[in-house]
Design a protein around this motif. Structure first.
Motif, PDB file in Angstrom:
ATOM      1  N   ALA A  42       6.994  10.879   3.093  1.00  0.00           N
ATOM      2  CA  ALA A  42       6.862  12.336   3.123  1.00  0.00           C
ATOM      3  C   ALA A  42       5.636  12.755   3.926  1.00  0.00           C
ATOM      4  O   ALA A  42       5.696  13.702   4.723  1.00  0.00           O
ATOM      5  CB  ALA A  42       6.784  12.873   1.696  1.00  0.00           C
ATOM      6  N   LYS A  43       4.544  12.055   3.710  1.00  0.00           N
ATOM      7  CA  LYS A  43       3.319  12.377   4.444  1.00  0.00           C
ATOM      8  C   LYS A  43       3.516  12.188   5.948  1.00  0.00           C
ATOM      9  O   LYS A  43       3.075  13.014   6.762  1.00  0.00           O
ATOM     10  CB  LYS A  43       2.168  11.496   3.941  1.00  0.00           C
ATOM     11  N   ALA A  44       4.197  11.106   6.318  1.00  0.00           N
ATOM     12  CA  ALA A  44       4.452  10.854   7.738  1.00  0.00           C
ATOM     13  C   ALA A  44       5.340  11.931   8.351  1.00  0.00           C
ATOM     14  O   ALA A  44       5.099  12.396   9.474  1.00  0.00           O
ATOM     15  CB  ALA A  44       5.097   9.477   7.904  1.00  0.00           C
ATOM     16  N   ILE A  45       6.352  12.347   7.618  1.00  0.00           N
ATOM     17  CA  ILE A  45       7.276  13.363   8.137  1.00  0.00           C
ATOM     18  C   ILE A  45       6.566  14.694   8.331  1.00  0.00           C
ATOM     19  O   ILE A  45       6.754  15.381   9.346  1.00  0.00           O
ATOM     20  CB  ILE A  45       8.477  13.508   7.180  1.00  0.00           C
ATOM     21  N   ASP A  60       3.763  13.373  14.804  1.00  0.00           N
ATOM     22  CA  ASP A  60       3.135  13.772  16.068  1.00  0.00           C
ATOM     23  C   ASP A  60       4.176  14.412  16.986  1.00  0.00           C
ATOM     24  O   ASP A  60       5.377  14.324  16.767  1.00  0.00           O
ATOM     25  CB  ASP A  60       2.456  12.586  16.753  1.00  0.00           C
ATOM     26  N   ASN A  61       3.700  15.052  18.004  1.00  0.00           N
ATOM     27  CA  ASN A  61       4.559  15.855  18.878  1.00  0.00           C
ATOM     28  C   ASN A  61       4.913  15.086  20.147  1.00  0.00           C
ATOM     29  O   ASN A  61       4.858  15.622  21.250  1.00  0.00           O
ATOM     30  CB  ASN A  61       3.863  17.175  19.217  1.00  0.00           C
ATOM     31  N   SER A  62       5.310  13.843  19.995  1.00  0.00           N
ATOM     32  CA  SER A  62       5.625  13.014  21.159  1.00  0.00           C
ATOM     33  C   SER A  62       7.033  13.248  21.684  1.00  0.00           C
ATOM     34  O   SER A  62       7.410  12.710  22.718  1.00  0.00           O
ATOM     35  CB  SER A  62       5.474  11.533  20.791  1.00  0.00           C
ATOM     36  N   GLY A  63       7.797  14.020  20.945  1.00  0.00           N
ATOM     37  CA  GLY A  63       9.159  14.308  21.375  1.00  0.00           C
ATOM     38  C   GLY A  63      10.203  13.544  20.605  1.00  0.00           C
ATOM     39  O   GLY A  63      11.321  14.014  20.428  1.00  0.00           O
ATOM     40  N   ILE A  64       9.876  12.369  20.130  1.00  0.00           N
ATOM     41  CA  ILE A  64      10.804  11.580  19.318  1.00  0.00           C
ATOM     42  C   ILE A  64      10.678  12.026  17.866  1.00  0.00           C
ATOM     43  O   ILE A  64       9.599  12.002  17.294  1.00  0.00           O
ATOM     44  CB  ILE A  64      10.515  10.074  19.441  1.00  0.00           C
ATOM     45  N   GLN A  65      11.783  12.441  17.273  1.00  0.00           N
ATOM     46  CA  GLN A  65      11.764  13.014  15.936  1.00  0.00           C
ATOM     47  C   GLN A  65      12.379  12.101  14.882  1.00  0.00           C
ATOM     48  O   GLN A  65      12.768  12.554  13.812  1.00  0.00           O
ATOM     49  CB  GLN A  65      12.504  14.355  15.948  1.00  0.00           C
ATOM     50  N   VAL A  66      12.451  10.825  15.176  1.00  0.00           N
ATOM     51  CA  VAL A  66      13.013   9.870  14.232  1.00  0.00           C
ATOM     52  C   VAL A  66      12.238   8.561  14.334  1.00  0.00           C
ATOM     53  O   VAL A  66      11.712   8.218  15.404  1.00  0.00           O
ATOM     54  CB  VAL A  66      14.517   9.633  14.525  1.00  0.00           C
ATOM     55  N   MET A 126      15.481   5.089   7.638  1.00  0.00           N
ATOM     56  CA  MET A 126      15.133   5.967   8.749  1.00  0.00           C
ATOM     57  C   MET A 126      14.463   7.234   8.228  1.00  0.00           C
ATOM     58  O   MET A 126      14.904   7.821   7.251  1.00  0.00           O
ATOM     59  CB  MET A 126      16.400   6.337   9.525  1.00  0.00           C
ATOM     60  N   ASN A 127      13.407   7.643   8.887  1.00  0.00           N
ATOM     61  CA  ASN A 127      12.816   8.957   8.669  1.00  0.00           C
ATOM     62  C   ASN A 127      13.171   9.845   9.852  1.00  0.00           C
ATOM     63  O   ASN A 127      12.942   9.471  11.005  1.00  0.00           O
ATOM     64  CB  ASN A 127      11.288   8.864   8.572  1.00  0.00           C
ATOM     65  N   THR A 151      15.926  16.454   9.373  1.00  0.00           N
ATOM     66  CA  THR A 151      16.812  16.350   8.210  1.00  0.00           C
ATOM     67  C   THR A 151      16.097  15.931   6.934  1.00  0.00           C
ATOM     68  O   THR A 151      16.678  16.038   5.846  1.00  0.00           O
ATOM     69  CB  THR A 151      17.957  15.355   8.481  1.00  0.00           C
ATOM     70  N   ASN A 152      14.860  15.464   7.026  1.00  0.00           N
ATOM     71  CA  ASN A 152      14.114  15.047   5.841  1.00  0.00           C
ATOM     72  C   ASN A 152      12.938  15.964   5.526  1.00  0.00           C
ATOM     73  O   ASN A 152      12.167  15.694   4.601  1.00  0.00           O
ATOM     74  CB  ASN A 152      13.587  13.614   6.014  1.00  0.00           C
TER      75      ASN A 152
END
Length: 321
Positions: free
Chosen positions: A276-279, A283-289, A298-299, A303-304
């Motif tokens: 939860a903390k990671a989600i 960071d804003n690198s563009g990859i959202q998973v 998978m986070n 969706t989480n």
């Protein structure tokens, strides 16, 4: 806004006590119930009709006792509620407890439905107009009219409209598991959960569908508090696990032994906390998973995200396993 959300999630284990109980004040002040629970003084099902006035007086006396103790020394007091029988009773009860409103959290409304919701709401508005602090409400969905599948969703929709009209004052939406069980002549044993009773499970699912995205909905009561080999406790833990999975937060309890079990099951695991903390801090690198903290699942931020917010809030209120 955040404080209000925390209030809603922190109701947690709600212990019911008959308002006639003249020992509950001493029990609270004695500290034996711990410091993570809420308390409801009940004027409804636990009180015989000819004893209601006496119970109202005792509820006022209990609040007076707790209020005076708080004035004299540093004592822990839970969130305090009164479950009334009907809207017409509220002004009478409020008159008794108004001097102690500083320690009073709100009213609980049994069998809240289309026929009485407006009256309950109006009384809440009147009471808040007379109070210098917010007094909350918790409606209980347990009336027979939402059992009938032919009209259920229409009735729930109308109840939802009434709840929405009072949104700022609604701490929890509660459900009456025993009332629903009575409709189907059902009663679970300690090795069964309410989700094993399919008609009731479907009914609870419909209530969650209507309310749980926007409100904290608390789980139904568990009747068992004793058995030879702690079967009652294992049964409660299993039902709480399913409560949590399905979207219920907190539970109605009827014995002090149930309080620590509920609180323990409201804690979050360390893996869930880290995910939860990671989600929430992605960071804003563009990859959202990405891979979870334990490398097991998978986070995905989009969706989480709502799960992560709820998990972090529960960790702050109840702790981490």
């Amino acid at each position: 806004m955040i404080e209000n959300v925390e209030m809603k999630y922190s109701v947690g284990a709600l212990l019911y006590s008959p308002a006639l109980n003249n020992k509950i004040g001493r029990t609270i002040l004695g500290g034996t119930l711990g410091d993570k629970y809420s308390l409801a003084l009940c004027l409804e099902d636990t009180i015989a009709p000819d004893m209601v006035e006496t119970a109202e007086k005792q509820a006022g006396e209990t609040l007076r006792q707790l209020f005076e103790a708080r004035q004299e020394r540093d004592v822990y007091l839970p969130k305090l509620f009164i479950r009334v029988r009907e809207p017409e009773q509220m002004q009478r009860v409020w008159k008794r407890i108004r001097p102690y409103r500083e320690i009073f959290t709100g009213f609980i409304f049994p069998k809240y439905t289309v026929s009485n919701a407006a009256a309950y709401n109006q009384e809440m508005i009147r009471i808040n107009e007379m109070s210098d602090r917010k007094i909350y409400m918790m409606p209980i969905l347990e009336s027979r009219d939402i059992v009938d599948f032919r009209t259920r969703m229409g009735i729930l929709g109308k109840i939802r409209d009434q709840v929405d009209a009072m949104e700022d004052l609604v701490l929890n939406v509660r459900v009456g598991g025993n009332d629903f069980s009575n409709e189907f002549a059902a009663r679970r044993h300690y090795d069964e959960t309410i989700y094993d009773i399919l008609p009731i499970a479907q009914l609870l699912g419909d209530i969650l569908t209507v309310f749980s995205r926007d409100y904290v909905v608390s789980g139904p009561v568990w009747e068992f508090f004793s058995s030879d080999n702690h079967e009652w406790k294992r049964g409660l833990m299993q039902e709480l696990k399913l409560d949590r999975l399905n979207g219920f937060i907190g539970k109605t309890v009827i014995h002090p032994k149930q309080i620590p079990v509920v609180n323990e099951m409201l804690k979050v695991t360390s893996k869930d906390y880290e995910d939860a903390k990671a989600i929430l801090n992605w960071d804003n690198s563009g990859i959202q998973v990405g891979k979870s903290f334990g490398g097991e699942r998978m986070n995905e931020v989009r969706t989480n995200y709502n799960w992560a917010k709820k998990t972090m809030l529960l960790s702050e209120l109840y702790g981490i396993i």
